[in-house]
Design an enzyme around this catalytic site. Structure first.
Site, PDB file in Angstrom:
ATOM      1  N   HIS A   1       0.787  -1.083   0.015  1.00 42.34           N
ATOM      2  CA  HIS A   1       0.340  -0.101   0.034  1.00 42.34           C
ATOM      3  C   HIS A   1       1.032   1.334  -0.005  1.00 42.34           C
ATOM      4  CE1 HIS A   1      -3.787  -2.036   1.493  1.00 42.34           C
ATOM      5  NE2 HIS A   1      -3.502  -2.665   0.537  1.00 42.34           N
TER       6      HIS A   1
ATOM      7  N   GLU B   1       0.932   3.989   1.676  1.00 33.35           N
ATOM      8  CA  GLU B   1       1.358   4.472   3.058  1.00 33.35           C
ATOM      9  C   GLU B   1       2.272   3.666   3.629  1.00 33.35           C
ATOM     10  OE1 GLU B   1      -1.853   3.617   2.041  1.00 33.35           O
ATOM     11  OE2 GLU B   1      -3.276   4.347   3.136  1.00 33.35           O
TER      12      GLU B   1
ATOM     13  N   CYS C   1      -6.040   1.809   5.115  1.00 37.46           N
ATOM     14  CA  CYS C   1      -6.586   0.521   5.734  1.00 37.46           C
ATOM     15  C   CYS C   1      -6.136   0.409   7.043  1.00 37.46           C
ATOM     16  CB  CYS C   1      -6.236  -0.722   4.732  1.00 37.46           C
ATOM     17  SG  CYS C   1      -4.660  -1.255   4.920  1.00 37.46           S
TER      18      CYS C   1
ATOM     19  N   CYS D   1      -2.415  -0.255   7.304  1.00 38.20           N
ATOM     20  CA  CYS D   1      -1.506   0.978   7.193  1.00 38.20           C
ATOM     21  C   CYS D   1      -1.504   1.785   8.423  1.00 38.20           C
ATOM     22  CB  CYS D   1      -1.973   1.553   5.836  1.00 38.20           C
ATOM     23  SG  CYS D   1      -1.279   0.883   4.403  1.00 38.20           S
TER      24      CYS D   1
HETATM   25  O1  LIG Z   1      -5.121   2.478   2.102  1.00 37.75           O
HETATM   26  C1  LIG Z   1      -4.959   2.137   1.262  1.00 37.75           C
HETATM   27  N1  LIG Z   1      -3.742   2.304   0.430  1.00 37.75           N
HETATM   28  C2  LIG Z   1      -3.605   1.415  -0.624  1.00 37.75           C
HETATM   29  O2  LIG Z   1      -2.380   1.763  -1.329  1.00 37.75           O
HETATM   30  N2  LIG Z   1      -4.450   0.635  -1.268  1.00 37.75           N
HETATM   31  C3  LIG Z   1      -4.169   0.034  -2.418  1.00 37.75           C
HETATM   32  C4  LIG Z   1      -4.340  -1.439  -2.310  1.00 37.75           C
HETATM   33  C5  LIG Z   1      -4.796  -2.095  -3.892  1.00 37.75           C
HETATM   34  O3  LIG Z   1      -3.746  -1.773  -4.725  1.00 37.75           O
HETATM   35  C6  LIG Z   1      -5.632  -0.805  -4.161  1.00 37.75           C
HETATM   36  C7  LIG Z   1      -7.218  -1.014  -3.627  1.00 37.75           C
HETATM   37  O4  LIG Z   1      -7.597  -1.861  -4.670  1.00 37.75           O
HETATM   38  P1  LIG Z   1      -9.244  -1.977  -4.999  1.00 37.75           P
HETATM   39  O5  LIG Z   1      -9.747  -0.621  -4.898  1.00 37.75           O
HETATM   40  O6  LIG Z   1      -9.513  -2.357  -6.501  1.00 37.75           O
HETATM   41  O7  LIG Z   1      -9.649  -2.923  -4.121  1.00 37.75           O
HETATM   42  O8  LIG Z   1      -5.034   0.443  -3.325  1.00 37.75           O
HETATM   43  C8  LIG Z   1      -5.495   0.443  -0.495  1.00 37.75           C
HETATM   44  C9  LIG Z   1      -5.993   1.118   0.443  1.00 37.75           C
HETATM   45  C10 LIG Z   1      -7.139   0.886   1.468  1.00 37.75           C
HETATM   46  O9  LIG Z   1      -7.766  -0.034   1.285  1.00 37.75           O
HETATM   47 ZN   LIG Z   2      -3.349   0.058   3.597  1.00 43.36          ZN
END
Ligand SMILES: O=c1[nH]c(=O)n([C@H]2C[C@H](O)[C@@H](COP(=O)(O)O)O2)cc1CO
Ligand SMILES: [Zn+2]
Length: 159
Positions: free
Chosen positions: A78, A80, A103, A106
């Protein structure tokens, strides 16, 4: 002659950098960017969601559905977490600008690294248990959260 007055605020500047970082993401569905900033408004780190270093993102799965191991979810780092891990600085007292509310995983990394404020744009997963857990932990740990709406950013940035 007086100084120019219609310059962008620190908040808009750093959230803009988070949004620009998101544009580096290979995720076909959700691109997330993050920018960590010190109390003196110096950039300490940036990151975006992507596959771990050394894992070829042409060979990794990018889907959302099917067997867990055939989706991106067990693999993708992710934004963060990348921003926290990319920094060589002490993050105590800093703030993180992020294009999507963090999330729960993170959130833990954010809290443990000493970040004190989360400024975010999108909250599209607000109804999920993960986001609810993040909000509980931020509240308990005294990490402030603040939303800057996409409509505001669109007005001041060419995004
Ligand atoms: O806080 C976040 N930070 C972050 O980088 N992500 C990323 C993980 C995935 O590559 C994408 C989420 O994918 P999707 O919306 O298709 O479920 O975003 C997702 C979140 C929240 O779930
Ligand atoms: Zn996250």
């Amino acid at each position: 002659m007086k100084k120019r007055m219609n310059y962008i605020s620190w908040d808009d500047y750093f959230l803009g950098i988070a949004e620009l970082s998101a544009a580096r993401s290979k995720d076909p569905n959700t691109q997330v960017g993050a920018c960590i900033v010190s109390e003196e408004n110096k950039i300490l780190s940036v990151g975006y969601n992507g596959m771990p270093a050394g894992c070829n993102d042409d060979e990794m799965p990018w889907g959302r559905k099917g067997d867990f191991l055939d989706t991106k979810y067990p693999f993708v780092c992710h934004a963060e977490l990348n921003a926290v891990l990319n920094s060589n600085h002490d993050l105590k007292g800093s703030r993180i600008y992020v294009s999507l509310f963090p999330c729960n995983e993170c959130a833990k990394a954010i809290i443990q690294s000493g970040i004190k404020e989360v400024i975010y744009t999108c909250d599209k997963y607000a109804d999920t248990d993960g986001t609810k857990a993040s909000k509980m932990m931020f509240k308990m740990a005294g990490v402030k959260t603040r939303q800057i709406k996409q409509e505001h950013l669109v007005k001041i940035l060419p995004i």
